[in-house]
Design an enzyme around this catalytic site. Structure first.
Site, PDB file in Angstrom:
ATOM      1  N   GLY A 108       0.834  -1.204   0.000  1.00 40.78           N
ATOM      2  CA  GLY A 108       0.000   0.000   0.000  1.00 40.78           C
ATOM      3  C   GLY A 108       0.865   1.249   0.000  1.00 40.78           C
ATOM      4  O   GLY A 108       1.618   1.493   0.942  1.00 40.78           O
ATOM      5  N   ALA A 161      -8.309   7.220  20.046  1.00 44.85           N
ATOM      6  CA  ALA A 161      -7.621   8.513  19.902  1.00 44.85           C
ATOM      7  C   ALA A 161      -8.346   9.386  18.879  1.00 44.85           C
ATOM      8  O   ALA A 161      -8.604  10.568  19.119  1.00 44.85           O
ATOM      9  CB  ALA A 161      -6.163   8.294  19.476  1.00 44.85           C
ATOM     10  N   CYS A 217      -9.937   9.633   8.364  1.00 41.66           N
ATOM     11  CA  CYS A 217     -10.018   8.776   9.553  1.00 41.66           C
ATOM     12  C   CYS A 217     -11.198   9.018  10.467  1.00 41.66           C
ATOM     13  O   CYS A 217     -11.849   8.078  10.892  1.00 41.66           O
ATOM     14  CB  CYS A 217      -8.760   8.941  10.394  1.00 41.66           C
ATOM     15  SG  CYS A 217      -7.302   8.334   9.586  1.00 41.66           S
TER      16      CYS A 217
END
Length: 480
Positions: A8, A219, A272
């Site tokens: 990747g 997180a 994200c």
């Protein structure tokens, strides 16, 4: 010589491996990807991603101990440590659609590793994955092992785009999760030794596999939650005449809270936050934790609310219609110093304005016209699936033009929306811009970039998120 292979070549794999190659000259690092154009770009002078400082590192190491290749199987079979940094998009159909991560690419990577391996391997999860992915990967590898031993580690990525190289050079922490067995601990130690070339020992944290996987989701969820919290407060500030900058400054002075991630804005974006929270929601639901799932869902709801609120402010301020009006969009990337547009709030804002038939003129320092058009013609979550599954020739939205200059974008415009906090937007000649706009001239600051009072003196009607409202806007509804 230790050999590392990373499957990747995206935002995580490329920069991370470049820094490992720079800091560990005795390690040979190969970054592999099935996308020939992407690998060709990594081998060219025009890298496929923009990140301050990345260019220099790649040029310094490429061809010495850093290689970019499409020979995936060759490099995987030769490697001692394999980082897997493939996409984990949100499922668009089937079980868990809209929340669960699609592990198709992970599974095929694991099967390929099992097929081509002739020696023991350490396999490292680098892309963000749902908790318990390691277990699934472990099962695939051990059931196809042909006597080869595999150790699975979780080493989640905490870098932020725009400061990725800085974050990699000097991380807050490096997290390595492994099995609590002698072999698992040996594998953890081997990866620890790679990072120890430049990261102080006390910043390398080791945990069990599940803790490492969950720490990454936690997180990101906590960071996104802070943004939604300050954005929720920004709506209240506008309603009461408080100033969100002053409130955030006062709150951030509390050492238990701290000042970071307290900037009110048009909403969070990036690859994200939303995806990881949806994932967290799905895991909670699967474990029967409905209240916990609902708590995290609310973070995304507030983010969507903030984007809708911004669009409504624009439309209601401009006599309740933007039909046929030229609106300049300054900034399309999800934050400054990156060309990344994944989940950028600009997409939703632009689509909202296009829904009211606005004419958009878009300018961003790093995002290409092709990318902008593709983003505006894609369905939700499509961005995270391979390029061949995305719309090939993005539908030409005739109400959209993409220009390469802020003055061109704003010429003849009725309104301006600032959607990325590029430094350039702080220093534009707003008098010149005002002179060339239709009147009344509106400016909607979604990133607290401009000096509101100065712009009002020039003659703009200004809306800045969470700041006391312009007299013009006072009696207008925040939400239609």
């Amino acid at each position: 010589m230790v050999k590392i292979c990373c499957i990747g070549a995206g935002y995580v794999g490329g920069p991370t491996m470049a820094v490992i190659a720079l800091k560990c000259p005795a390690i040979e690092v190969a970054v592999v990807d099935i996308s020939a154009p992407r690998i060709a770009a990594w081998n060219s002078d025009q890298l496929p991603i923009y990140e301050p400082g990345l260019d220099e590192i790649v040029k310094q190491c490429r061809g010495k101990n850093l290689f970019f290749s499409t020979a995936v199987e060759k490099h995987v079979s030769e490697a001692d440590i394999i980082f897997v940094s493939v996409n984990t998009p949100t499922k668009t159909q089937g079980l868990g659609a809209g929340k669960a991560a699609d592990l198709t690419y992970w599974e095929s990577a694991a099967r390929m590793i099992a097929d081509v391996s002739k020696s023991n391997k350490i396999v490292v999860e680098k892309s963000t994955v749902p908790v318990k992915t390691a277990e699934a990967i472990e099962k695939i590898l051990t059931h196809n092992s042909k006597g080869i031993k595999y150790q699975i580690l979780s080493n989640p990525e905490f870098l932020a785009e725009g400061t990725a190289i800085e974050d990699l050079f000097s991380p807050d922490r490096v997290l390595i999760g492994g099995r609590e067995t002698p072999d698992g601990q040996k594998a953890t130690q081997a990866l620890k030794e790679v990072y120890a070339h430049w990261v102080p020992e006390d910043r390398i944290i080791t945990t069990n596999l599940w803790s490492a996987e969950l720490s990454k989701l936690a997180a990101n969820a906590f960071l996104a939650q802070r943004i939604s919290s300050v954005n929720a407060m920004s709506a209240l500030c506008e309603a009461t005449g408080a100033n969100i900058s002053e409130v955030a400054h006062a709150v951030g002075k509390d050492t238990r809270i701290g000042p970071k991630f307290l900037n009110a804005s048009v909403g969070f974006g990036g690859s994200c936050f939303q995806k990881d929270i949806l994932n967290l929601v799905y895991i909670c639901e699967c474990n029967g934790l409905t209240e916990v799932a609902n708590y995290w869902k609310q973070v995304i709801k507030v983010n969507d609310y903030q984007k809708n609120r911004f669009v409504n402010r624009v439309v209601s301020s401009m006599f309740n219609t933007v039909s046929g009006k030229k609106i300049a969009i300054l900034g399309f990337a999800f934050k400054k110093d990156t060309g990344d547009t994944r989940e950028t709030p600009a997409i939703d804002v632009c689509k909202g304005l296009l829904g009211d038939k606005a004419q958009l003129s878009i300018y961003d320092l790093q995002v290409t016209e092709d990318q902008i058009r593709r983003d505006l013609s894609m369905k939700k979550f499509d961005w995270d699936h391979p390029i061949h599954l995305q719309p090939m020739s993005p539908a030409a939205v005739k109400e959209v033009s993409v220009v390469w200059d802020a003055y061109e974008a704003t010429k003849g415009a009725h309104g301006i929306c600032i959607l990325t906090e590029w430094d350039e937007f702080k220093t534009l000649d707003y008098e010149k811009i005002f002179d060339n706009m239709q009147k009344p001239a509106f400016l909607f600051d979604g990133r607290s970039v401009v000096d509101v009072e100065k712009l009002r003196e020039i003659g703009f009607i200004v809306y800045s998120i969470g700041k006391p409202l312009d007299a013009w806007l006072k009696d207008m509804p925040a939400m239609a």
